[in-house]
Design a protein around this motif. Structure first.
Motif, PDB file in Angstrom:
ATOM      1  N   ASP A  69       0.833  -1.202   0.000  1.00  0.00           N
ATOM      2  CA  ASP A  69       0.000   0.000   0.000  1.00  0.00           C
ATOM      3  C   ASP A  69       0.868   1.254   0.000  1.00  0.00           C
ATOM      4  O   ASP A  69       0.598   2.218  -0.724  1.00  0.00           O
ATOM      5  CB  ASP A  69      -0.935   0.028   1.220  1.00  0.00           C
ATOM      6  CG  ASP A  69      -2.046  -1.007   1.150  1.00  0.00           C
ATOM      7  OD1 ASP A  69      -2.286  -1.553   0.046  1.00  0.00           O
ATOM      8  OD2 ASP A  69      -2.665  -1.270   2.207  1.00  0.00           O
ATOM      9  N   TYR A  70       1.910   1.232   0.813  1.00  0.00           N
ATOM     10  CA  TYR A  70       2.806   2.383   0.863  1.00  0.00           C
ATOM     11  C   TYR A  70       3.483   2.614  -0.490  1.00  0.00           C
ATOM     12  O   TYR A  70       3.569   3.744  -0.970  1.00  0.00           O
ATOM     13  CB  TYR A  70       3.870   2.201   1.958  1.00  0.00           C
ATOM     14  CG  TYR A  70       4.949   3.252   1.877  1.00  0.00           C
ATOM     15  CD1 TYR A  70       4.689   4.555   2.289  1.00  0.00           C
ATOM     16  CD2 TYR A  70       6.201   2.964   1.355  1.00  0.00           C
ATOM     17  CE1 TYR A  70       5.657   5.540   2.186  1.00  0.00           C
ATOM     18  CE2 TYR A  70       7.174   3.941   1.248  1.00  0.00           C
ATOM     19  CZ  TYR A  70       6.891   5.223   1.662  1.00  0.00           C
ATOM     20  OH  TYR A  70       7.853   6.196   1.544  1.00  0.00           O
ATOM     21  N   LYS A  72       2.450   1.963  -3.355  1.00  0.00           N
ATOM     22  CA  LYS A  72       1.478   2.464  -4.337  1.00  0.00           C
ATOM     23  C   LYS A  72       1.010   3.879  -3.994  1.00  0.00           C
ATOM     24  O   LYS A  72       0.356   4.525  -4.793  1.00  0.00           O
ATOM     25  CB  LYS A  72       0.247   1.550  -4.387  1.00  0.00           C
ATOM     26  CG  LYS A  72       0.499   0.214  -5.042  1.00  0.00           C
ATOM     27  CD  LYS A  72      -0.793  -0.538  -5.190  1.00  0.00           C
ATOM     28  CE  LYS A  72      -0.846  -1.648  -4.180  1.00  0.00           C
ATOM     29  NZ  LYS A  72      -2.066  -2.431  -4.215  1.00  0.00           N
ATOM     30  N   SER A  73       1.345   4.356  -2.818  1.00  0.00           N
ATOM     31  CA  SER A  73       0.806   5.621  -2.329  1.00  0.00           C
ATOM     32  C   SER A  73       1.428   6.821  -3.035  1.00  0.00           C
ATOM     33  O   SER A  73       2.531   6.766  -3.569  1.00  0.00           O
ATOM     34  CB  SER A  73       1.043   5.744  -0.828  1.00  0.00           C
ATOM     35  OG  SER A  73       2.420   5.976  -0.569  1.00  0.00           O
ATOM     36  N   TRP A  74       0.712   7.927  -2.982  1.00  0.00           N
ATOM     37  CA  TRP A  74       1.205   9.186  -3.523  1.00  0.00           C
ATOM     38  C   TRP A  74       2.436   9.665  -2.753  1.00  0.00           C
ATOM     39  O   TRP A  74       3.377  10.193  -3.326  1.00  0.00           O
ATOM     40  CB  TRP A  74       0.106  10.245  -3.483  1.00  0.00           C
ATOM     41  CG  TRP A  74       0.625  11.613  -3.768  1.00  0.00           C
ATOM     42  CD1 TRP A  74       0.629  12.676  -2.940  1.00  0.00           C
ATOM     43  CD2 TRP A  74       1.264  12.062  -4.969  1.00  0.00           C
ATOM     44  NE1 TRP A  74       1.219  13.764  -3.541  1.00  0.00           N
ATOM     45  CE2 TRP A  74       1.625  13.407  -4.802  1.00  0.00           C
ATOM     46  CE3 TRP A  74       1.590  11.457  -6.180  1.00  0.00           C
ATOM     47  CZ2 TRP A  74       2.274  14.157  -5.773  1.00  0.00           C
ATOM     48  CZ3 TRP A  74       2.236  12.212  -7.152  1.00  0.00           C
ATOM     49  CH2 TRP A  74       2.562  13.530  -6.941  1.00  0.00           C
ATOM     50  N   ALA A  75       2.453   9.452  -1.458  1.00  0.00           N
ATOM     51  CA  ALA A  75       3.589   9.891  -0.636  1.00  0.00           C
ATOM     52  C   ALA A  75       4.891   9.254  -1.138  1.00  0.00           C
ATOM     53  O   ALA A  75       5.911   9.931  -1.279  1.00  0.00           O
ATOM     54  CB  ALA A  75       3.357   9.536   0.829  1.00  0.00           C
ATOM     55  N   TYR A  76       4.844   7.985  -1.420  1.00  0.00           N
ATOM     56  CA  TYR A  76       6.043   7.279  -1.902  1.00  0.00           C
ATOM     57  C   TYR A  76       6.460   7.805  -3.275  1.00  0.00           C
ATOM     58  O   TYR A  76       7.626   8.098  -3.515  1.00  0.00           O
ATOM     59  CB  TYR A  76       5.780   5.773  -1.966  1.00  0.00           C
ATOM     60  CG  TYR A  76       6.902   4.991  -2.592  1.00  0.00           C
ATOM     61  CD1 TYR A  76       8.097   4.787  -1.925  1.00  0.00           C
ATOM     62  CD2 TYR A  76       6.768   4.457  -3.874  1.00  0.00           C
ATOM     63  CE1 TYR A  76       9.129   4.075  -2.503  1.00  0.00           C
ATOM     64  CE2 TYR A  76       7.796   3.744  -4.456  1.00  0.00           C
ATOM     65  CZ  TYR A  76       8.974   3.557  -3.769  1.00  0.00           C
ATOM     66  OH  TYR A  76       9.996   2.858  -4.342  1.00  0.00           O
ATOM     67  N   ARG A  77       5.500   7.930  -4.172  1.00  0.00           N
ATOM     68  CA  ARG A  77       5.822   8.403  -5.523  1.00  0.00           C
ATOM     69  C   ARG A  77       6.358   9.834  -5.474  1.00  0.00           C
ATOM     70  O   ARG A  77       7.261  10.183  -6.229  1.00  0.00           O
ATOM     71  CB  ARG A  77       4.601   8.309  -6.426  1.00  0.00           C
ATOM     72  CG  ARG A  77       4.254   6.866  -6.762  1.00  0.00           C
ATOM     73  CD  ARG A  77       3.168   6.798  -7.773  1.00  0.00           C
ATOM     74  NE  ARG A  77       2.009   7.535  -7.288  1.00  0.00           N
ATOM     75  CZ  ARG A  77       0.763   7.180  -7.492  1.00  0.00           C
ATOM     76  NH1 ARG A  77       0.494   6.108  -8.169  1.00  0.00           N
ATOM     77  NH2 ARG A  77      -0.225   7.910  -7.026  1.00  0.00           N
ATOM     78  N   LYS A  78       5.814  10.640  -4.572  1.00  0.00           N
ATOM     79  CA  LYS A  78       6.278  12.015  -4.423  1.00  0.00           C
ATOM     80  C   LYS A  78       7.737  12.033  -3.944  1.00  0.00           C
ATOM     81  O   LYS A  78       8.559  12.789  -4.457  1.00  0.00           O
ATOM     82  CB  LYS A  78       5.382  12.754  -3.429  1.00  0.00           C
ATOM     83  CG  LYS A  78       5.687  14.223  -3.298  1.00  0.00           C
ATOM     84  CD  LYS A  78       4.634  14.899  -2.442  1.00  0.00           C
ATOM     85  CE  LYS A  78       5.278  15.473  -1.229  1.00  0.00           C
ATOM     86  NZ  LYS A  78       4.370  16.125  -0.319  1.00  0.00           N
TER      87      LYS A  78
END
Length: 170
Positions: A69-70, A72-78
């Motif tokens: 989940d992490y 795939k998250s926006w926070a990780y991609r950011k």
């Protein structure tokens, strides 16, 4: 045994292996710690868990799901995007420093007396051998060597005040 004591016991037994799983997925110590903490919090608040299998496998599955989940998250991609831009910015700054240093070196070479400048340019920039330079200028090889030595000494004196950034980024 109270619920809190059971949780503390589970944490004592499984934290290390869950942390290792989370770290292998995320490659980040802080994120791995956060994920393991979230897994234990989620487990504690679950009212419907029935122990049908091994607890270790259940907690590991929760950890893996949380890691996925992490990732795939926006926070990780950011974060990944920011790291990419920082790297590009760093590479750009390094290339600007190199360009600046090459310009300083070029200017210093142009200040050399013509005979020393010829030897330096042919030897270092045109990558000619001493023998080739001697033939081109119709002078003895020993003279080419003397001019190279004199040119390097003059460059060293001329450029001694400069802190070469390229030497620090290598």
């Amino acid at each position: 045994m109270s619920d809190i004591e059971k949780l503390e016991q589970l944490m004592a037994i499984h934290t290390e292996s869950l942390f290792r799983i989370a770290y292998y997925y995320t490659k980040d110590l802080q994120i791995a710690e956060d994920i393991v903490q979230d897994v234990f919090i989620k487990f504690y608040h679950q009212k419907h868990y029935e122990e049908r299998g091994e607890m270790k496998a259940y907690l590991a599955r929760m950890t893996i799901n949380k890691c996925k989940d992490y990732l795939k998250s926006w926070a990780y991609r950011k974060i990944k995007l920011q790291q990419k831009f920082l790297k590009q910015k760093s590479n750009f700054e390094d290339s600007l420093i190199l360009q600046d240093e090459h310009a300083l070196l070029d200017e210093a070479i142009l200040r050399l007396p013509i005979k020393s400048r010829e030897a330096i340019v042919y030897y270092y920039l045109e990558e000619m051998t001493i023998k080739e330079i001697a033939e081109l200028l119709t002078i003895p090889e020993g003279t080419v060597k003397s001019r190279l030595k004199k040119g390097k000494e003059l460059l060293k004196v001329d450029l001694q005040h400069i802190e070469w950034e390229v030497l620090y980024h290598g």
